[in-house]
Design an enzyme around this catalytic site. Structure first.
Site: not given
Ligand code: NAP
Length: 318
Positions: A34-35, A58, A79, A97, A177
């Site tokens: 994590s950051r 990371y 990504h 994705k 998304d």
């Molecule tokens: N397959 C699926 O069902 C599914 C569902 C939802 C999302 N997704 C995909 O997964 C990815 C993440 O989605 P999520 O819903 O998990 O997002 P999220 O809850 O906002 O989490 C993203 C994570 O990325 C890290 N990060 C790094 N740079 C960041 C920034 N500038 N701002 C915010 N977070 C940052 C953070 O982790 P740290 O603080 O630990 O570094 C954060 O917790 C997206 O590409 C989305 O399309 C897939």
């Protein structure tokens, strides 16, 4: 062989993935990056075991010698750099994705992976869900006759406090998304689109919050696809031919079954997911790594590239 996973980022999908990972024999959570060291530590406390390490960057995760494959779960605008970091450190990668936000940068990611000889796949989990695989098999089997129509919709009401879904610099937008699921579904059933019409509605910050596309595919098959992050839409899908209709109740991208209606009657097929459904992509990566493969036929990178190109066309047309 036990696959040691690293999870890069500690957001919502990372937690869902870790929950399913814990269900599977032959896989373990080796480390989390994590950051923020606190965030990595909290994540390990919730999802890890005594052997799971928490890294405050990371880079440290990518350098961890006890990690075989990294699951990249950051917002999509990051990504490419996050995947390249892991590949440069010699790690196999499963990336959320969409792989990137354009076909050109997706191609760069794929070519980088191919040059390293490491495994890369897009975590398009829908493609590994047993009921989706079976539905596509039915469509290809001829049981529906000649398939000439696909419909698919995905939508939800995005909470205002979820920044990733509203901030353009984090790649916000319903097409990338949510729309990626109906577009991928149409590609799975019908192959590449030959003609595309598309519309989108954008908010005051330019974020596309809802959209739709109508695509004509080979042989005149028509796909009608929609997506929204501002409505509780039905999230259903269907595949129709001149001999039958296959219907998937919402949410169509991770269903536990479907129905097929033909002249012979109506059949309900039940194929439950393991866990929330992420377990299937985890197992697919494990199978590929065990066989020394650098790509997955279920999560084919050529399909990821073709869908990325179609998403570009839809964005340009709307
Ligand atoms: N397959 C699926 O069902 C599914 C569902 C939802 C999302 N997704 C995909 O997964 C990815 C993440 O989605 P999520 O819903 O998990 O997002 P999220 O809850 O906002 O989490 C993203 C994570 O990325 C890290 N990060 C790094 N740079 C960041 C920034 N500038 N701002 C915010 N977070 C940052 C953070 O982790 P740290 O603080 O630990 O570094 C954060 O917790 C997206 O590409 C989305 O399309 C897939």
């Amino acid at each position: 062989m036990t696959v040691s996973w690293g999870i890069l980022a500690t957001g919502r999908i990372a937690a869902a993935f870790a929950t399913d990972l814990a269900l599977l024999d032959g896989h373990r959570l080796g480390a989390v990056g994590s950051r923020s060291r606190d965030s990595a530590g909290d994540f390990v406390a919730r999802h890890g075991a005594s052997h799971t390490r928490a890294h405050g960057s990371y880079e440290a995760l990518a350098a961890d010698p006890d990690v075989d494959v990294v699951y990249v779960a950051t917002p999509h605008r990051r990504h490419l750099e996050d995947v390249e970091l892991c590949l440069a450190a010699g790690k196999h990668v499963l990336c959320e994705k969409p792989l990137t936000t354009s076909e050109a940068s997706t191609r760069r990611m794929v070519e980088t992976a191919r040059a390293t000889g490491l495994f890369l796949a897009e975590a398009m989990w829908m493609r590994t869900i047993p009921a989706v695989r079976a539905a596509v098999d039915v469509a290809r089997s001829g049981r529906l006759g000649t398939v000439t129509q696909v419909r698919a919709d995905l939508g939800f009401v995005a909470p205002r406090d979820r920044e990733r879904l509203w901030r353009p610099e984090l790649g916000a937008g319903a097409l990338l998304d949510l729309g990626i699921y109906p577009v991928t579904f149409a590609h799975l059933v019908l192959g590449p689109a030959e003609h595309t019409r598309a519309v989108a509605h954008r908010d005051e910050h330019g974020v596309d919050v809802a959209g739709a596309a109508t695509q004509v595919h080979a042989g005149g098959a028509v796909a009608t696809l929609s997506w929204t992050q501002v409505a509780r839409s039905d999230r259903r899908a269907s595949i129709a031919g001149d001999a039958g209709l296959l219907e998937i109740d919402g949410p169509f991208h991770h269903p536990d079954g479907f129905t097929v209606t033909t002249a012979a009657g109506r059949e309900t097929v039940q194929l439950p997911r393991t866990g929330r459904g992420y377990a299937h992509e985890i197992e697919e990566v494990g199978r590929c790594l065990a066989q020394g493969r650098t790509g997955s036929s279920l999560l084919d990178l050529e399909d990821s590239l073709a869908v990325a190109a179609q998403l570009d066309r839809i964005a340009a047309a709307s």
